[in-house]
Design a protein around this motif. Sequence first.
Motif, short mmCIF file in Angstrom:
data_model
loop_
_atom_site.label_atom_id
_atom_site.label_comp_id
_atom_site.label_asym_id
_atom_site.label_seq_id
_atom_site.Cartn_x
_atom_site.Cartn_y
_atom_site.Cartn_z
N GLY A 76 0.86 -1.35 -0.54
CA GLY A 76 0.12 -0.11 0.16
C GLY A 76 0.50 1.23 -0.47
N ILE A 77 1.93 1.01 0.53
CA ILE A 77 2.57 2.47 0.97
C ILE A 77 3.81 2.63 -0.41
CG2 ILE A 77 5.21 2.98 1.78
CD1 ILE A 77 3.94 2.36 4.48
N THR A 78 3.58 1.74 -1.00
CA THR A 78 4.89 1.18 -2.42
C THR A 78 3.59 2.12 -3.24
OG1 THR A 78 5.85 -0.27 -1.92
CG2 THR A 78 5.56 0.42 -4.03
N ALA A 79 2.64 1.49 -3.38
CA ALA A 79 1.47 1.72 -4.10
C ALA A 79 1.04 3.12 -4.20
CB ALA A 79 0.10 0.86 -4.31
N MET A 80 0.72 3.97 -3.46
CA MET A 80 0.68 5.58 -2.66
C MET A 80 2.08 6.28 -3.39
SD MET A 80 -0.51 7.29 0.44
CE MET A 80 0.47 6.73 1.63
N GLN A 81 2.91 6.11 -3.26
CA GLN A 81 3.50 6.35 -3.12
C GLN A 81 3.92 6.81 -5.03
OE1 GLN A 81 7.06 4.46 -1.20
NE2 GLN A 81 6.69 5.96 0.61
N THR A 82 4.04 6.22 -5.71
CA THR A 82 4.16 5.21 -7.08
C THR A 82 2.74 6.00 -7.47
OG1 THR A 82 4.97 3.74 -6.75
CG2 THR A 82 4.15 4.08 -9.22
N ALA A 83 1.26 6.20 -6.78
CA ALA A 83 0.83 6.71 -7.82
C ALA A 83 0.91 8.40 -7.72
CB ALA A 83 -0.81 6.70 -7.07
N ARG A 84 1.37 8.37 -6.15
CA ARG A 84 1.61 10.16 -6.39
C ARG A 84 2.44 11.10 -7.80
NH1 ARG A 84 1.74 10.54 0.47
NH2 ARG A 84 -0.24 11.26 0.69
N SER A 85 3.87 10.27 -7.37
CA SER A 85 5.01 10.02 -8.84
C SER A 85 4.34 10.55 -9.93
CB SER A 85 6.07 9.01 -8.61
OG SER A 85 5.16 7.57 -8.77
N ILE A 86 3.18 9.14 -9.99
CA ILE A 86 2.66 9.88 -11.84
C ILE A 86 2.08 10.30 -11.91
CG2 ILE A 86 4.17 7.46 -12.33
CD1 ILE A 86 0.67 6.14 -12.58
N GLN A 88 -1.11 10.65 -10.45
CA GLN A 88 -2.88 10.14 -10.06
C GLN A 88 -3.08 10.62 -8.85
OE1 GLN A 88 -2.82 5.56 -9.32
NE2 GLN A 88 -5.05 6.23 -8.76
N PRO A 89 -4.28 11.42 -9.69
CA PRO A 89 -5.25 12.08 -7.90
C PRO A 89 -5.33 11.62 -7.08
CG PRO A 89 -6.17 12.42 -10.21
CD PRO A 89 -5.55 11.48 -10.50
N GLU A 90 -5.93 12.05 -6.19
CA GLU A 90 -6.30 11.13 -5.28
C GLU A 90 -8.13 11.06 -5.23
OE1 GLU A 90 -6.07 13.08 -0.98
OE2 GLU A 90 -3.71 12.91 -1.11
N GLY A 91 -8.48 10.23 -4.28
CA GLY A 91 -10.43 10.75 -5.17
C GLY A 91 -10.23 9.31 -6.02
N SER A 92 -9.12 9.00 -6.20
CA SER A 92 -8.99 7.84 -7.83
C SER A 92 -8.52 6.41 -7.14
CB SER A 92 -8.40 8.07 -8.93
OG SER A 92 -6.76 7.51 -8.53
N THR A 93 -8.98 5.37 -7.93
CA THR A 93 -8.42 4.17 -7.01
C THR A 93 -7.40 3.37 -7.84
OG1 THR A 93 -10.96 3.74 -7.13
CG2 THR A 93 -9.77 2.27 -7.02
N ILE A 94 -6.97 2.60 -6.45
CA ILE A 94 -5.71 1.53 -6.62
C ILE A 94 -6.32 0.44 -6.32
CG2 ILE A 94 -3.78 0.73 -5.95
CD1 ILE A 94 -3.08 3.59 -5.01
N TYR A 95 -6.17 -0.55 -7.41
CA TYR A 95 -6.94 -1.83 -7.15
C TYR A 95 -5.97 -3.11 -6.79
CZ TYR A 95 -11.76 -1.19 -9.30
OH TYR A 95 -12.49 -0.11 -9.68
N PHE A 96 -5.86 -3.45 -5.84
CA PHE A 96 -4.73 -4.26 -5.95
C PHE A 96 -5.00 -6.68 -6.08
CE2 PHE A 96 -4.01 -1.26 -3.23
CZ PHE A 96 -2.56 -0.79 -2.47
N ALA A 97 -4.01 -6.42 -6.90
CA ALA A 97 -4.66 -7.57 -7.62
C ALA A 97 -3.73 -9.56 -6.27
CB ALA A 97 -3.32 -7.93 -9.37
N VAL A 98 -5.34 -10.37 -6.56
CA VAL A 98 -5.00 -10.75 -6.35
C VAL A 98 -5.11 -12.14 -7.54
CG1 VAL A 98 -5.64 -13.05 -4.92
CG2 VAL A 98 -6.10 -10.30 -3.81
N ASP A 99 -4.61 -12.24 -7.87
CA ASP A 99 -4.33 -13.09 -9.88
C ASP A 99 -3.81 -14.64 -9.52
OD1 ASP A 99 -4.38 -13.30 -12.31
OD2 ASP A 99 -2.72 -12.09 -12.59
N PHE A 100 -4.69 -15.23 -8.89
CA PHE A 100 -5.13 -17.10 -8.79
C PHE A 100 -5.98 -17.15 -8.29
CE2 PHE A 100 -2.90 -15.08 -4.18
CZ PHE A 100 -3.66 -16.07 -3.53
#
Length: 241
Positions: A76-86, A88-100
């Motif tokens: 979550g920390i990594t995703a949030m930092q990455t989102a901010r760096s590219i 991605q505005p707050e209020g949008s969504t970050i999906y986390f994959a359960v790919d199995f």
Amino acid sequence: MAKGFDCATPLTAAAAKAFYADGYEFVARYLVPSGWKMLSKAEAELISKAGLQIVSVYETTADRALGGRAAGLSDGITAMQTARSIGQPEGSTIYFAVDFDATAAQMPAVIDYIRAASEITPGYNTGVYGSYSVVEAVSQAGACSRFWQTYAWSQGKQSSVMNIYQYQNDITVNGIGIDLNRSFGNEGWWNTLEYMLSPEDANKMIAFLGAGYMATEYADARAEFHRLANELRKASGQPET
């Protein structure tokens, strides 16, 4: 309902424009800090300029969610930092994959992973990508607020809570390997464009245009009302109809 796709291959400006011309409205890309499949700030900008919306999905390994709470906090920390760096505005969504194909015995760890990722990403909505059973279990646990279901491992079932549905894998369009998706609203997609018009004000104006649309029987006039309404939707960051 909007037409979309997800892919691991970064899009060029030409590819993004080609998908938009084909009627696609959104693309899901990987929100990871490094690696060949990562979404960069430059790519996010060219996707946005082409007219497509972006869905962010965080995935390093397919079964990462089995790491439970500790993995969710870290990701979550990594995703949030990455989102901010590219951008991605707050209020949008970050999906986390359960790919199995998560089993019932594995579901507590999956829920702990998603709940932790949600707790550590203030400002962003949190979503889960996974099978019918994953979406249902995570939803019932209240671990996140957005749901992207894949047909894989779902035995033909579709969750009533899903915002996005992935219904076909591994096809090639515009020279790129993609999976096909459709969305049903409140997906949490985003782009890098800055809008001068709020969705609320745009929808008020669209309502007036709708009244004009209903008041005329002339096809050309109706077409113009519809076009103007879609211009307002685009100007306020909303999907066209």
